[in-house]
Write a protein that holds these residues in place. Structure first.
Motif, PDB file in Angstrom:
ATOM      1  N   VAL A 142      -2.337  -4.471  -6.946  1.00 45.68           N
ATOM      2  CA  VAL A 142      -1.583  -3.656  -7.746  1.00 45.68           C
ATOM      3  C   VAL A 142      -1.946  -2.373  -7.807  1.00 45.68           C
ATOM      4  O   VAL A 142      -2.773  -2.056  -8.053  1.00 45.68           O
ATOM      5  CB  VAL A 142      -1.499  -4.394  -9.214  1.00 45.68           C
ATOM      6  N   VAL A 143      -0.982  -1.511  -7.697  1.00 42.18           N
ATOM      7  CA  VAL A 143      -1.543  -0.051  -7.899  1.00 42.18           C
ATOM      8  C   VAL A 143      -0.403   0.793  -9.181  1.00 42.18           C
ATOM      9  O   VAL A 143       0.606   0.163  -9.220  1.00 42.18           O
ATOM     10  CB  VAL A 143      -1.206   0.853  -6.544  1.00 42.18           C
ATOM     11  N   CYS A 144      -0.996   1.799  -9.709  1.00 42.72           N
ATOM     12  CA  CYS A 144      -0.140   2.217 -10.524  1.00 42.72           C
ATOM     13  C   CYS A 144       0.258   3.765 -10.224  1.00 42.72           C
ATOM     14  O   CYS A 144      -0.726   4.486  -9.400  1.00 42.72           O
ATOM     15  CB  CYS A 144      -1.355   2.535 -12.041  1.00 42.72           C
ATOM     16  N   THR A 145       1.320   3.835 -10.527  1.00 40.44           N
ATOM     17  CA  THR A 145       1.861   5.258  -9.802  1.00 40.44           C
ATOM     18  C   THR A 145       1.144   6.534 -10.448  1.00 40.44           C
ATOM     19  O   THR A 145       1.186   7.630 -10.008  1.00 40.44           O
ATOM     20  CB  THR A 145       3.556   5.219 -10.152  1.00 40.44           C
ATOM     21  N   GLU A 146       0.585   6.573 -11.728  1.00 41.21           N
ATOM     22  CA  GLU A 146      -0.209   7.475 -12.367  1.00 41.21           C
ATOM     23  C   GLU A 146      -1.475   7.866 -11.475  1.00 41.21           C
ATOM     24  O   GLU A 146      -1.581   8.933 -11.472  1.00 41.21           O
ATOM     25  CB  GLU A 146      -0.636   7.303 -14.063  1.00 41.21           C
ATOM     26  N   ASP A 147      -1.976   6.871 -10.791  1.00 42.56           N
ATOM     27  CA  ASP A 147      -3.082   7.145  -9.845  1.00 42.56           C
ATOM     28  C   ASP A 147      -2.824   7.963  -8.569  1.00 42.56           C
ATOM     29  O   ASP A 147      -3.419   8.532  -7.751  1.00 42.56           O
ATOM     30  CB  ASP A 147      -3.638   5.920  -9.336  1.00 42.56           C
ATOM     31  N   PHE A 148      -1.306   7.844  -8.407  1.00 41.83           N
ATOM     32  CA  PHE A 148      -0.857   8.761  -7.212  1.00 41.83           C
ATOM     33  C   PHE A 148      -1.012  10.150  -7.445  1.00 41.83           C
ATOM     34  O   PHE A 148      -1.157  11.160  -6.347  1.00 41.83           O
ATOM     35  CB  PHE A 148       0.633   8.581  -6.886  1.00 41.83           C
TER      36      PHE A 148
ATOM     37  N   SER B 229       3.836  13.863  -1.858  1.00 43.46           N
ATOM     38  CA  SER B 229       3.125  13.239  -0.562  1.00 43.46           C
ATOM     39  C   SER B 229       2.045  12.485  -1.037  1.00 43.46           C
ATOM     40  O   SER B 229       1.071  12.996  -1.958  1.00 43.46           O
ATOM     41  CB  SER B 229       2.531  14.579   0.502  1.00 43.46           C
ATOM     42  N   ILE B 230       1.993  11.266  -0.812  1.00 40.50           N
ATOM     43  CA  ILE B 230       0.911  10.186  -1.147  1.00 40.50           C
ATOM     44  C   ILE B 230       0.260   9.726   0.163  1.00 40.50           C
ATOM     45  O   ILE B 230      -0.299   8.652  -0.039  1.00 40.50           O
ATOM     46  CB  ILE B 230       1.463   9.117  -2.263  1.00 40.50           C
ATOM     47  N   SER B 231       0.232  10.277   1.120  1.00 33.23           N
ATOM     48  CA  SER B 231      -0.391   9.859   2.333  1.00 33.23           C
ATOM     49  C   SER B 231      -1.782   9.303   2.229  1.00 33.23           C
ATOM     50  O   SER B 231      -2.332   8.373   2.782  1.00 33.23           O
ATOM     51  CB  SER B 231       0.085  10.620   3.531  1.00 33.23           C
ATOM     52  N   ASN B 232      -2.557  10.189   1.620  1.00 30.64           N
ATOM     53  CA  ASN B 232      -4.031  10.108   1.255  1.00 30.64           C
ATOM     54  C   ASN B 232      -4.254   8.870   0.431  1.00 30.64           C
ATOM     55  O   ASN B 232      -5.124   8.112   0.701  1.00 30.64           O
ATOM     56  CB  ASN B 232      -4.703  11.371   0.776  1.00 30.64           C
ATOM     57  N   LYS B 233      -3.410   8.728  -0.604  1.00 34.07           N
ATOM     58  CA  LYS B 233      -3.516   7.410  -1.379  1.00 34.07           C
ATOM     59  C   LYS B 233      -3.235   6.291  -0.803  1.00 34.07           C
ATOM     60  O   LYS B 233      -3.775   5.145  -0.866  1.00 34.07           O
ATOM     61  CB  LYS B 233      -2.562   7.575  -2.747  1.00 34.07           C
ATOM     62  N   CYS B 234      -2.324   6.424   0.291  1.00 30.97           N
ATOM     63  CA  CYS B 234      -1.869   5.143   1.148  1.00 30.97           C
ATOM     64  C   CYS B 234      -2.858   4.603   1.866  1.00 30.97           C
ATOM     65  O   CYS B 234      -3.018   3.627   2.063  1.00 30.97           O
ATOM     66  CB  CYS B 234      -0.532   5.522   1.706  1.00 30.97           C
ATOM     67  N   LYS B 235      -3.909   5.901   2.311  1.00 32.40           N
ATOM     68  CA  LYS B 235      -4.875   5.537   3.324  1.00 32.40           C
ATOM     69  C   LYS B 235      -5.895   4.231   2.508  1.00 32.40           C
ATOM     70  O   LYS B 235      -6.461   3.478   3.016  1.00 32.40           O
ATOM     71  CB  LYS B 235      -5.669   6.522   3.968  1.00 32.40           C
ATOM     72  N   ASN B 236      -6.137   4.841   1.145  1.00 38.28           N
ATOM     73  CA  ASN B 236      -6.953   4.073   0.144  1.00 38.28           C
ATOM     74  C   ASN B 236      -6.420   2.638   0.062  1.00 38.28           C
ATOM     75  O   ASN B 236      -7.100   1.694  -0.052  1.00 38.28           O
ATOM     76  CB  ASN B 236      -7.164   4.735  -1.025  1.00 38.28           C
ATOM     77  N   ILE B 237      -4.981   2.771   0.011  1.00 38.90           N
ATOM     78  CA  ILE B 237      -4.287   1.555  -0.449  1.00 38.90           C
ATOM     79  C   ILE B 237      -4.554   0.564   0.750  1.00 38.90           C
ATOM     80  O   ILE B 237      -4.789  -0.545   0.443  1.00 38.90           O
ATOM     81  CB  ILE B 237      -2.775   1.664  -0.678  1.00 38.90           C
ATOM     82  N   ILE B 238      -4.262   0.971   1.910  1.00 35.73           N
ATOM     83  CA  ILE B 238      -4.278   0.087   3.268  1.00 35.73           C
ATOM     84  C   ILE B 238      -6.020  -0.604   3.195  1.00 35.73           C
ATOM     85  O   ILE B 238      -5.964  -1.419   3.475  1.00 35.73           O
ATOM     86  CB  ILE B 238      -4.183   0.955   4.231  1.00 35.73           C
ATOM     87  N   GLU B 239      -6.803   0.161   2.986  1.00 35.78           N
ATOM     88  CA  GLU B 239      -8.250  -0.225   2.846  1.00 35.78           C
ATOM     89  C   GLU B 239      -8.487  -1.129   1.719  1.00 35.78           C
ATOM     90  O   GLU B 239      -9.182  -2.286   1.971  1.00 35.78           O
ATOM     91  CB  GLU B 239      -9.195   1.109   2.503  1.00 35.78           C
ATOM     92  N   HIS B 240      -7.806  -0.838   0.597  1.00 36.95           N
ATOM     93  CA  HIS B 240      -7.620  -2.091  -0.428  1.00 36.95           C
ATOM     94  C   HIS B 240      -7.166  -3.338   0.163  1.00 36.95           C
ATOM     95  O   HIS B 240      -7.482  -4.495  -0.242  1.00 36.95           O
ATOM     96  CB  HIS B 240      -7.048  -1.636  -1.657  1.00 36.95           C
ATOM     97  N   LEU B 241      -6.027  -3.211   0.795  1.00 35.15           N
ATOM     98  CA  LEU B 241      -5.147  -4.348   1.435  1.00 35.15           C
ATOM     99  C   LEU B 241      -6.251  -4.961   2.358  1.00 35.15           C
ATOM    100  O   LEU B 241      -6.078  -6.163   2.328  1.00 35.15           O
ATOM    101  CB  LEU B 241      -3.997  -3.834   1.967  1.00 35.15           C
ATOM    102  N   HIS B 242      -6.793  -4.297   3.546  1.00 31.99           N
ATOM    103  CA  HIS B 242      -7.993  -4.979   4.184  1.00 31.99           C
ATOM    104  C   HIS B 242      -8.910  -5.801   3.442  1.00 31.99           C
ATOM    105  O   HIS B 242      -9.019  -6.930   3.853  1.00 31.99           O
ATOM    106  CB  HIS B 242      -8.399  -3.909   5.081  1.00 31.99           C
ATOM    107  N   LYS B 243      -9.196  -5.345   2.282  1.00 33.77           N
ATOM    108  CA  LYS B 243     -10.423  -6.090   1.541  1.00 33.77           C
ATOM    109  C   LYS B 243      -9.691  -7.323   1.012  1.00 33.77           C
ATOM    110  O   LYS B 243     -10.471  -8.333   0.813  1.00 33.77           O
ATOM    111  CB  LYS B 243     -10.738  -5.477   0.548  1.00 33.77           C
ATOM    112  N   GLU B 244      -8.597  -7.508   0.881  1.00 31.38           N
ATOM    113  CA  GLU B 244      -7.665  -8.778   0.395  1.00 31.38           C
ATOM    114  C   GLU B 244      -6.972  -9.358   1.473  1.00 31.38           C
ATOM    115  O   GLU B 244      -6.471 -10.230   1.244  1.00 31.38           O
ATOM    116  CB  GLU B 244      -6.595  -8.374  -0.683  1.00 31.38           C
TER     117      GLU B 244
END
Length: 803
Positions: free
Chosen positions: A27-33, A59-74
């Motif tokens: 789960v991600v929060c848009t405020e963190d974008f 543009s949230i491409s940098n945030k998406c990189k972190n999200i992809i890493e988080h997805l990998h952990k799951e």
């Protein structure tokens, strides 16, 4: 991480209680974008337009990189697909549900671009017009941020939703369908009680019972909505939410559905039309029941007949609850209910409950009468109807004309409508004949033939149906215009005013007589022909001439299946002779009934055109007496209000004020999009709207193939409303749905895709006659496909491939 929104919180509870069944998610929060500077800038924005522009340009491409890493952990990798769901503050509350208001994105790849687009679109759904309208109606405001759930897609054989009844869990309702989506969708879902489900799926049922028991203690609610899926060896939990608003049992649960009725009354329908068709339904169905010998006390059923339809924010719905009560009055239960679902294909059929008790004698008598009417010669049903309609038409022509008062015009309408409603029950007999024979034919084909879809889609109509006769008349008219060189030249140059003047100047020319002949016979056939407010083609000659511009340069003839061979050629090697005889019998009966239904639809359009003429004349008189500003304002009134004016009953407000108020309401309704199905308890309120929006990144769309032909690499033309001036030649037409008024475009197109419909809908029948593919039930087709797209349309499999 602590979740803040109810959808995310409930998913977290599911994972905590049943970790083995919940697919991995984050789960991600848009405020963190946002950066600190962007947060300050965004919080200072006041208008919705500014917020939408800000999010769209972010543009949230940098945030998406972190999200992809988080997805990998799951353990969610680029090889997986994910579902992305908006989880908003205030959603699934005790008072408001916001059900279906926010976006769901399925089949999203774990990649920067697709992830960024889906996340931002999820955020933007907080400010959709539908959400804003919903908030305004309930005097509440939304927040600027939300949480977004990213969950790994799974591939269950079956997906389902459970509406729990913890006090008596075996009475809980389940809706199950085949599919690999994390949501139940479409009209193909089957309905069960938990008790019925337990017989075939005992392991899955026990899991669901455990879930209901444990989550009921957490939520302290009497009912839960649980989405799940399963295969032979796996079980998945996708989402749970408490059902909003625990409603007292003293309130009746009503279900409103646009299936079928939406074909004739798409979008907004004005009050006069609705009051007319409501009156028609309340009179016609008692007439039908009397005709077949149903000896129920019709006075006791008056509430049922008066409420077959609903009028919700300007749109016409079936009251499905009452329709099932009506169906239960017929013999041959529960088969007749199954046939009804097969023909109507509601969004979600109502499970069979306690059927209306009828005596064996009443069932026997109704069965015999129906069978005799079904198998009687064509004239047994059609001749009395056509004879009576001819008499009504003569009475109308003798009585209708200029100079009549409102009282006289209103009396004419009441007289003609009363006589018409009394005979219209014959057409309902034929509708039931279509329903029964099509249901039996489908049942036998499904049981005996592996290639059942193609066999069902070969259903055509018998010799010279009204729709095809109309098209041949168009060809004849086009040829007459082509032979009239001056008129043809005017049309090719799109000089329509000049063409109208030419026809008026030379009324005895063959082309003018051909046009007049067509309009006399088929001028009542146009889009939305059953809406009284629609302008008739008979009075709008330019619209017809725009259509003829496409026909005069068409150098091929309309071809249909050979009427002498209306049966699908069934290979002898597949069936025994006895089975082939059975199939052919039901096929012949179905095609005859469909053909008769097409003729009745044309005659119905003529009757509606007579009513339209009467009301326009009443509007003209009311305008002359300064009771209305414009003659067409009459369509904003109801039949009762017109009757009050005609008979000098007191009205509390002026007609002008009523019209102006309703005009403003209609303008606001036109901006809204309502779901095909609505559930209500007691008085219908807006927070009872149910449904959801889905998006898919796939370029392969799946629907229901209803005409077994294929066209490849063909250009698309999207048309949400009929516009005969648009060039559709050689293209695939994409529409929400069609009514008989669209027939004139079919000879010009290569195929058709509809958002609604089924095998017996108008588009499907005409497509089969003209040997072009038709795919129905492609949700949001008019949005997913754009003008100029190249597609392959497979009317056998129901696939549409975007090239």
């Amino acid at each position: 991480m602590t979740f803040q929104t109810s959808k995310a919180i409930n998913l977290g509870i599911l994972r905590e209680k049943f970790p083995q069944f919940v697919p991995p998610f984050i789960v991600v929060c848009t405020e963190d974008f946002l950066s600190a500077c962007e947060k300050k800038q965004y919080s200072g924005l006041k208008s919705v337009t500014e917020k939408i522009q800000f999010i769209s340009e972010l543009s949230i491409s940098n945030k998406c990189k972190n999200i992809i890493e988080h997805l990998h952990k799951e353990k969610i990798t680029p090889d997986n697909r994910i579902a992305i769901r908006t989880s908003a503050y205030g959603e699934d509350g005790n008072r408001l549900s916001f059900a279906g208001m926010y976006e769901t994105f399925l089949d999203i790849t774990v990649a920067l671009e697709s992830l960024e687009n889906a996340l931002l679109d999820s955020w933007l759904s907080l400010f959709s017009q539908r959400v804003l309208n919903y908030q305004g109606l309930h005097e509440t405001t939304g927040k600027n941020h939300c949480e977004i759930i990213l969950q790994r897609m799974v591939m269950p054989l079956y997906s389902g939703v459970l509406f729990s009844e913890p006090l008596k869990i075996d009475d809980s309702l389940l809706s199950i369908q085949q599919g690999n989506a994390a949501v139940v969708k479409g009209a193909s879902a089957s309905q069960f009680t938990m008790g019925q489900f337990s017989v075939n799926y005992p392991k899955q049922a026990q899991i669901l019972k455990d879930v209901v028991q444990k989550l009921g203690l957490v939520h302290k609610q009497s009912r839960l909505d649980i989405e799940f899926g399963f295969t032979e060896n796996e079980f998945f939990l996708f989402q749970v939410r408490p059902v909003t608003r625990i409603v007292s049992k003293e309130f009746n649960h009503s279900i409103w559905d646009k299936s079928n009725i939406g074909e004739n009354y798409p979008g907004i329908t004005l009050p006069l039309t609705y009051s007319f068709i409501r009156q028609a339904y309340s009179k016609v169905y008692p007439s039908f029941l009397k005709l077949i010998g149903i000896a129920t006390d019709l006075r006791e059923q008056s509430v049922l007949f008066d409420n077959m339809l609903g009028y919700i924010r300007g749109q016409v719905y079936y009251n499905l609850t009452n329709w099932y009560e009506l169906i239960d009055l017929l013999p041959w239960q529960p088969h007749i209910r199954s046939f009804y679902d097969n023909m109507l294909q509601p969004v979600k059929p109502i499970p069979s409950t306690k059927l209306t008790k009828k005596s064996n004698w009443q069932n026997f008598r109704a069965s015999i009468k129906l069978i005799c009417l079904f198998l009687s010669p064509k004239g047994k049903i059609q001749k009395p109807f056509m004879k009576r309609l001819s008499q009504l038409t003569s009475e109308f022509k003798q009585s209708f004309g200029p100079g009549a008062s409102v009282f006289e015009l209103n009396k004419l309408f009441l007289t003609l409508s009363s006589q018409f409603f009394s005979v219209w029950g014959l057409t309902i007999v034929n509708d039931v004949r279509v329903m029964v024979f099509f249901g039996l034919y489908t049942r036998f084909v499904t049981a005996w033939c592996s290639n059942n879809t193609e066999m069902i889609n070969q259903l055509a109509v018998a010799k010279n149906p009204a729709s095809i006769t109309l098209l041949h008349s168009l060809e004849t008219t086009a040829q007459a215009i082509n032979d009239d060189l001056p008129l043809a030249k005017l049309l090719r140059k799109a000089t329509y005013d000049g063409a109208v003047h030419y026809i008026a100047e030379f009324p005895k020319h063959l082309s003018s007589r051909a046009i007049q002949c067509y309009l006399e016979n088929y001028g009542v056939r146009f889009a939305n022909e059953l809406k009284l407010e629609t302008v008739s083609m008979k009075t709008e000659l330019k619209s017809f001439l725009k259509l003829m511009t496409s026909y005069i340069d068409k150098h091929w003839k309309i071809t249909t299946d050979d009427p002498s061979d209306i049966l699908y050629q069934i290979p002898r090697s597949i069936f025994s002779w006895s089975k082939k005889i059975v199939l052919n019998f039901f096929r012949v009966q179905t095609t005859k009934a469909i053909t008769m239904r097409e003729q009745f639809r044309l005659e119905r359009a003529r009757v509606f055109d007579m009513a339209r003429s009467i009301f326009l004349q009443i509007g003209s008189v009311l305008k002359e007496t300064d009771l209305l500003e414009n003659e067409r304002d009459i369509f904003y009134l109801t039949i009762e209000e017109i009757n009050n004016s005609a008979n000098f009953h007191n009205t509390p407000r002026s007609l002008k004020i009523i019209v102006e108020e309703r005009r403003r309401l209609v303008e606001s309704y036109e901006k809204e999009s309502l779901p095909r199905r609505i559930d209500s308890y007691g008085i219908l309120q807006d927070d009872n709207l149910v449904g959801y929006t889905q998006h898919s990144s796939s370029r392969r769309l799946e629907g229901l193939g209803t005409s077994s032909y294929v066209v490849e690499a063909c250009e698309v033309i999207v048309m949400k409303e009929l516009d005969v001036s648009v060039n559709v030649n050689g293209k695939v037409l994409v529409v929400p749905q069609t009514d008989p008024g669209w027939t004139v475009l079919f000879p010009l197109i290569k195929g058709i895709i509809t958002e609604e419909g089924n095998t017996l809908s108008h588009a499907s029948i005409i497509a089969r006659e003209l040997r072009i593919p038709c795919v129905a039930k492609i949700k949001r087709a008019t949005e997913l496909l754009k003008n100029g797209d190249k597609v392959t349309v497979n009317g056998i499999t129901g696939e549409v491939i975007i090239l």
